[in-house]
Motif scaffolding. Sequence first.
Motif, PDB file in Angstrom:
ATOM      1  N   LYS A 214     -60.031  -8.436   4.649  1.00  0.00           N
ATOM      2  CA  LYS A 214     -59.868  -9.626   4.048  1.00  0.00           C
ATOM      3  C   LYS A 214     -60.534  -9.768   2.687  1.00  0.00           C
ATOM      4  O   LYS A 214     -60.430 -11.088   2.341  1.00  0.00           O
ATOM      5  N   GLY A 215     -61.201  -8.911   2.264  1.00  0.00           N
ATOM      6  CA  GLY A 215     -62.148  -8.852   1.207  1.00  0.00           C
ATOM      7  C   GLY A 215     -63.402  -9.723   1.456  1.00  0.00           C
ATOM      8  O   GLY A 215     -63.541  -9.911   2.634  1.00  0.00           O
ATOM      9  N   THR A 216     -64.078  -9.476   0.740  1.00  0.00           N
ATOM     10  CA  THR A 216     -65.675 -10.150   0.752  1.00  0.00           C
ATOM     11  C   THR A 216     -65.566 -11.575   0.817  1.00  0.00           C
ATOM     12  O   THR A 216     -66.509 -12.148   1.443  1.00  0.00           O
ATOM     13  N   THR A 217     -64.614 -12.155   0.021  1.00  0.00           N
ATOM     14  CA  THR A 217     -64.078 -13.697   0.205  1.00  0.00           C
ATOM     15  C   THR A 217     -62.641 -13.422   0.052  1.00  0.00           C
ATOM     16  O   THR A 217     -61.904 -12.595   0.015  1.00  0.00           O
ATOM     17  N   ALA A 218     -62.093 -14.624  -0.110  1.00  0.00           N
ATOM     18  CA  ALA A 218     -60.555 -14.922   0.089  1.00  0.00           C
ATOM     19  C   ALA A 218     -60.005 -14.551  -1.551  1.00  0.00           C
ATOM     20  O   ALA A 218     -58.949 -14.140  -1.457  1.00  0.00           O
ATOM     21  N   THR A 219     -60.862 -14.539  -2.434  1.00  0.00           N
ATOM     22  CA  THR A 219     -60.640 -13.845  -3.826  1.00  0.00           C
ATOM     23  C   THR A 219     -61.154 -12.917  -4.218  1.00  0.00           C
ATOM     24  O   THR A 219     -60.681 -12.506  -5.488  1.00  0.00           O
ATOM     25  N   THR A 220     -61.983 -12.083  -3.557  1.00  0.00           N
ATOM     26  CA  THR A 220     -62.558 -10.882  -4.236  1.00  0.00           C
ATOM     27  C   THR A 220     -62.653  -9.950  -3.206  1.00  0.00           C
ATOM     28  O   THR A 220     -62.968  -9.933  -1.946  1.00  0.00           O
ATOM     29  N   PHE A 221     -62.447  -8.560  -3.721  1.00  0.00           N
ATOM     30  CA  PHE A 221     -62.583  -7.447  -2.746  1.00  0.00           C
ATOM     31  C   PHE A 221     -63.853  -6.664  -2.982  1.00  0.00           C
ATOM     32  O   PHE A 221     -64.345  -6.021  -2.081  1.00  0.00           O
ATOM     33  N   ASP A 222     -64.734  -6.885  -4.286  1.00  0.00           N
ATOM     34  CA  ASP A 222     -66.017  -6.238  -4.569  1.00  0.00           C
ATOM     35  C   ASP A 222     -65.659  -4.733  -4.368  1.00  0.00           C
ATOM     36  O   ASP A 222     -66.361  -4.303  -3.726  1.00  0.00           O
ATOM     37  N   PRO A 223     -64.667  -4.289  -5.373  1.00  0.00           N
ATOM     38  CA  PRO A 223     -64.316  -2.875  -5.118  1.00  0.00           C
ATOM     39  C   PRO A 223     -65.757  -1.846  -5.541  1.00  0.00           C
ATOM     40  O   PRO A 223     -65.705  -0.871  -5.239  1.00  0.00           O
ATOM     41  N   GLY A 224     -66.490  -2.453  -6.607  1.00  0.00           N
ATOM     42  CA  GLY A 224     -67.385  -1.365  -6.922  1.00  0.00           C
ATOM     43  C   GLY A 224     -68.574  -1.649  -6.019  1.00  0.00           C
ATOM     44  O   GLY A 224     -70.008  -0.744  -6.191  1.00  0.00           O
ATOM     45  N   ALA A 225     -68.753  -2.349  -4.995  1.00  0.00           N
ATOM     46  CA  ALA A 225     -69.914  -2.435  -4.193  1.00  0.00           C
ATOM     47  C   ALA A 225     -70.097  -1.359  -3.117  1.00  0.00           C
ATOM     48  O   ALA A 225     -68.788  -0.696  -2.681  1.00  0.00           O
ATOM     49  N   ALA A 226     -71.290  -0.988  -2.748  1.00  0.00           N
ATOM     50  CA  ALA A 226     -71.440  -0.024  -1.553  1.00  0.00           C
ATOM     51  C   ALA A 226     -70.921  -0.547  -0.240  1.00  0.00           C
ATOM     52  O   ALA A 226     -70.893  -1.477   0.037  1.00  0.00           O
ATOM     53  N   VAL A 227     -69.957   0.617   0.360  1.00  0.00           N
ATOM     54  CA  VAL A 227     -69.918   0.418   1.754  1.00  0.00           C
ATOM     55  C   VAL A 227     -70.946   0.182   2.642  1.00  0.00           C
ATOM     56  O   VAL A 227     -71.788   1.037   2.713  1.00  0.00           O
ATOM     57  N   LYS A 228     -70.980  -0.889   3.558  1.00  0.00           N
ATOM     58  CA  LYS A 228     -72.019  -1.025   4.271  1.00  0.00           C
ATOM     59  C   LYS A 228     -71.484  -0.631   5.726  1.00  0.00           C
ATOM     60  O   LYS A 228     -70.359  -0.451   6.119  1.00  0.00           O
ATOM     61  N   ARG A 229     -72.606  -0.345   6.578  1.00  0.00           N
ATOM     62  CA  ARG A 229     -72.148   0.181   7.865  1.00  0.00           C
ATOM     63  C   ARG A 229     -71.422  -0.692   8.791  1.00  0.00           C
ATOM     64  O   ARG A 229     -70.289  -0.224   9.366  1.00  0.00           O
ATOM     65  N   GLY A 230     -71.598  -2.064   8.579  1.00  0.00           N
ATOM     66  CA  GLY A 230     -70.724  -2.948   9.487  1.00  0.00           C
ATOM     67  C   GLY A 230     -69.397  -2.987   9.076  1.00  0.00           C
ATOM     68  O   GLY A 230     -68.385  -3.255   9.525  1.00  0.00           O
ATOM     69  N   GLN A 231     -69.184  -2.949   7.671  1.00  0.00           N
ATOM     70  CA  GLN A 231     -68.020  -2.945   6.988  1.00  0.00           C
ATOM     71  C   GLN A 231     -66.945  -1.765   7.485  1.00  0.00           C
ATOM     72  O   GLN A 231     -65.838  -1.858   7.717  1.00  0.00           O
ATOM     73  N   LEU A 232     -67.727  -0.708   7.361  1.00  0.00           N
ATOM     74  CA  LEU A 232     -66.862   0.573   7.497  1.00  0.00           C
ATOM     75  C   LEU A 232     -66.307   0.658   9.208  1.00  0.00           C
ATOM     76  O   LEU A 232     -65.226   0.984   9.458  1.00  0.00           O
ATOM     77  N   ALA A 233     -67.029   0.096  10.280  1.00  0.00           N
ATOM     78  CA  ALA A 233     -66.896  -0.229  11.617  1.00  0.00           C
ATOM     79  C   ALA A 233     -65.465  -0.828  11.620  1.00  0.00           C
ATOM     80  O   ALA A 233     -64.574  -0.648  12.211  1.00  0.00           O
TER      81      ALA A 233
END
Length: 649
Positions: free
Chosen positions: A185-204
Amino acid sequence: MKKNTKMAQKLFKAALATSVATGAMVVLAPVNSDAATTSFKDLKSTSDHYQTVLDLAAKGIIQGYADGTFKPDNTVTRGQAAKIIALAIGLETKDVKNPGFKDIKTDNQYYGPIAALVQAGIITGFEDNTYRPGDTLTRGQMAKIIALAFDLPEEQTISNSFKDVKETHWFKGYVQTLVTHNITKGTTATTFDPGAAVKRGQLASFVVRAEKAIDTGEVVVSLKEGSIELASGTYTLSADLQKVLNVANADALAGAKLKFTAKDGAITSIESLNITKDKVTLDGAGASVAGNVVVSGDSVILKNLTVTGDLKLGNEVKTSFTAEKVTVKGKTTVSNKKALVASLDNQFLAAVANGTSITFNNSTLNDVDIAQSGAKLELKGTGTVKNVTVTTDASVTAASGITISKLAIAAGVKDVSVNANVTTLDVKNTSTKITLSATTKITNLVLPAGVKASDVITNYEAVKANISQIGGVKNPDSSALTPPAGGGGGGGSTGGGGGGTVTPPTQTAQQKLDAAILEGLTSADTKDDTISIVPNGNTFNVTIDVNSTFANFTGLARSIHGKYSPIATLKSITIPYEGVDIVKTFTTNVPFDTAVEEALEDINALTTNTDITLGSPLSLLKGKTISFTVAGTFDNEPVNGTYTFVFAK
């Protein structure tokens, strides 16, 4: 559909295999249900990743820390990920081949896992021959990895609302894929933040949502004329679908898994057909499958079918796969991953060591990816293929009438053999070694900067005249001409004064065929400690020990078959048994082991107390022979030879 820990392992293989740039990766612990916990004191029930973390922890896929925390915002290095992933999928990390990464020494704590993953064809590293164990992975890169891992196609049209995902970004299609399948769903409704590092919770969350996006379909229960019974009910079929889903194909469809679209009790299209049974033939009778075809069984034959989507061969294909008159409009993938769940077992690793034969006869292919170590791709007949990408050690063979538009050898690949005409041979790795057959013709050889053709082509001196260009520039060696028969100083071609040069005699087509048979017989691929073979012209004297089986012999003969199959066709095979000559003739170039197996079936039909299979002792043929006839053309000249194996008493 019930999931298990092996499905998540599928992500982990592709995650390392893509290796496109730096970024963060979640620590994925070795599967160990005893050590896994299903509650973490720093993970609140209000967290977006709460349930997905608990789901994976309950399956033993991820673990927390000794202090009872999960630390969902932590990341790990590529080296740490390699170790965890290698352990998670059960790879042997001790007895491994050195991949040669210049930033990973043998005493590095991650050497074993990294080498094991390379050896299994799971990772390739970077073009500069590094692995970069301290690097992290970004969200943009992870989007591609998730899409590839779960076989979700890259979207071509962007419809998401992310302002930081542009049409010019290489990852845009993969991000859209995750949005389409409700994986992100992205980090917000209008951003995916493609350059940010993946976090453990996000990967799960990525993993669990991707698992839910995968629907392997319903198991076929039974087939009737004009209808099919699945777990959810009985559906009628259109006339075109009946060409595939019919009683004649019942054996091949037994236990198959079907994902489909239905309306008013009728199946209107196939989204995915997964063949799970070994040694079966599916005849499409000229029909089309709108979606994908997945092969999860060994020794499967696919005939007379158009696949609009992708054709995917998993590591269940351990010995062979054959396609006859098959068109694949999407991508054809030969993978080291299981088609449904990803794990490697000792049986698979042993089979790969012998090489899996992947044969397309009179077929039309677009893009082909070879990612199974030791795979032998053979393109026969009058088919076409556009692009072939090899990401692990393998061999590629094509009939003289087939030209591969582009053959790309990925970084990290060590050894490849090519017996095919190629327009562009693109080599990415400075340490790759390629062996070309004497008949292979390369229009343009593309090499890494500073690398010479002789550094990469192991037999360059013997084949240099067949390479027209190197890096788009005419190869001066390609214009080498055979010296004239007559010499200077009045000497003729038969000698005399002046030291004239004598042109060696030209081999006949039949001699070339004989040479190909002998080359296959004496190559390293035909090594088998239970069989000794001594050639005597076109007769081969065979000595076997008590452990020899028909499978030993046919595995050896398959290697020989691979040498002559681009030149001619296996036309017949004869096996004498109990005073009767079992003769099989073939109209297409079937693999040698298939020919032997069909002959054995005929032997069984003649007897009431014998069940001879490929696993039966070869001692049944002591004092007998196996002969086969090869006929066809070579350089537009007819060839026809009979080759006989005589078994000592």
